[in-house]
Scaffold this motif. Sequence first.
Motif, PDB file in Angstrom:
ATOM      1  N   ASN A 156      39.816  35.594  51.943  1.00 41.63           N
ATOM      2  CA  ASN A 156      40.041  35.390  50.902  1.00 41.63           C
ATOM      3  C   ASN A 156      38.729  33.517  50.424  1.00 41.63           C
ATOM      4  N   THR A 157      38.684  33.405  51.115  1.00 45.88           N
ATOM      5  CA  THR A 157      37.278  32.016  50.566  1.00 45.88           C
ATOM      6  C   THR A 157      36.175  32.684  49.602  1.00 45.88           C
ATOM      7  N   LEU A 158      36.281  34.453  50.530  1.00 45.99           N
ATOM      8  CA  LEU A 158      34.593  35.004  49.879  1.00 45.99           C
ATOM      9  C   LEU A 158      34.939  35.308  48.438  1.00 45.99           C
ATOM     10  N   PHE A 159      36.195  35.448  48.058  1.00 41.68           N
ATOM     11  CA  PHE A 159      36.351  35.672  46.511  1.00 41.68           C
ATOM     12  C   PHE A 159      37.120  34.786  45.869  1.00 41.68           C
TER      13      PHE A 159
ATOM     14  N   GLU B 125      40.253  24.647  40.935  1.00 39.24           N
ATOM     15  CA  GLU B 125      41.064  24.678  39.988  1.00 39.24           C
ATOM     16  C   GLU B 125      40.674  26.214  39.196  1.00 39.24           C
ATOM     17  N   ALA B 126      39.878  26.505  39.396  1.00 44.13           N
ATOM     18  CA  ALA B 126      38.858  27.365  38.887  1.00 44.13           C
ATOM     19  C   ALA B 126      40.394  28.776  38.647  1.00 44.13           C
ATOM     20  N   GLU B 127      40.048  29.551  37.848  1.00 47.78           N
ATOM     21  CA  GLU B 127      41.477  30.859  37.387  1.00 47.78           C
ATOM     22  C   GLU B 127      40.880  31.830  38.522  1.00 47.78           C
ATOM     23  N   THR B 128      41.747  32.363  39.266  1.00 51.16           N
ATOM     24  CA  THR B 128      40.481  32.955  39.857  1.00 51.16           C
ATOM     25  C   THR B 128      42.323  34.918  39.697  1.00 51.16           C
ATOM     26  N   PHE B 129      41.152  35.325  41.075  1.00 44.87           N
ATOM     27  CA  PHE B 129      41.917  36.985  40.084  1.00 44.87           C
ATOM     28  C   PHE B 129      41.958  37.800  41.920  1.00 44.87           C
ATOM     29  N   SER B 130      43.278  38.660  42.479  1.00 45.89           N
ATOM     30  CA  SER B 130      43.064  38.501  43.310  1.00 45.89           C
ATOM     31  C   SER B 130      42.287  40.128  43.085  1.00 45.89           C
ATOM     32  N   VAL B 131      41.623  41.109  44.902  1.00 49.00           N
ATOM     33  CA  VAL B 131      41.223  41.770  45.076  1.00 49.00           C
ATOM     34  C   VAL B 131      41.201  42.724  44.468  1.00 49.00           C
TER      35      VAL B 131
END
Length: 231
Positions: A3-6, A13-19
């Motif tokens: 998960n840390t790769l994505f 705190e940056a906004e992320t999204f799922s693969v």
Amino acid sequence: MLNTLFTSVFSEEAETFSVSAFLICIAVSIIIGIFLSFMYSYKTKYTKSFLITLSLLPAIVCTVIMVVNGNIGAGVAVAGTFSLVRFRSVPGSARDIVSIFMAMGAGLVTGMGYIGFAVLFSVIMGVALLIFSNVPLKGGKKRDAIEKTLKITIPEDLDYYSVFDNTFDEYTNEHELISSKTTNMGSMFKLVYNISLKDPSQEKEFVDALRCQNGNLEIAVTRQEVNTNEL
């Protein structure tokens, strides 16, 4: 670990999204790009490289928008980058430009996560492009029959500024000298006019009248080409 790769390495705190969401958006963007490419290429001359560009452009824009989503500073930077990119090395027609903007628009909407709206937008705009491109506009054929380009060769001793005035007044509504150049070691001139015929059925009589004035040298009347670089 996977998960840390994505996730962003710059801020926790940056906004992320799922693969999975990313893959869905990319897949939909590519499908939309292929659809727009098909609608663009239907009964139209095209190049393979342009169709590939049109197919992949929505996915590229989608990826950029997904990455900068929620970051105002990054969004402004991306907008500035897009403004510096030329459309193509060779000037394109208005149809090419509008296709590029459609692909970018679809990618923007998909990148914001509105997949349904992106598909709806692409279908509506693609069908509209197809209809407007293949339905002849009123008066289009009439204009092609009336507006012509005249290419005529004359001897060097003729004053081409006035020698054809009477003939032009009789057979054309308007005429404009586009270019003139010497040929045959300077013994002749080649002239190019844009003309508007009064009656297309009198084109042969018009050419015969010109032949009597230019010594039966070469004359060509062709369809007037529209400059594709102009919008």
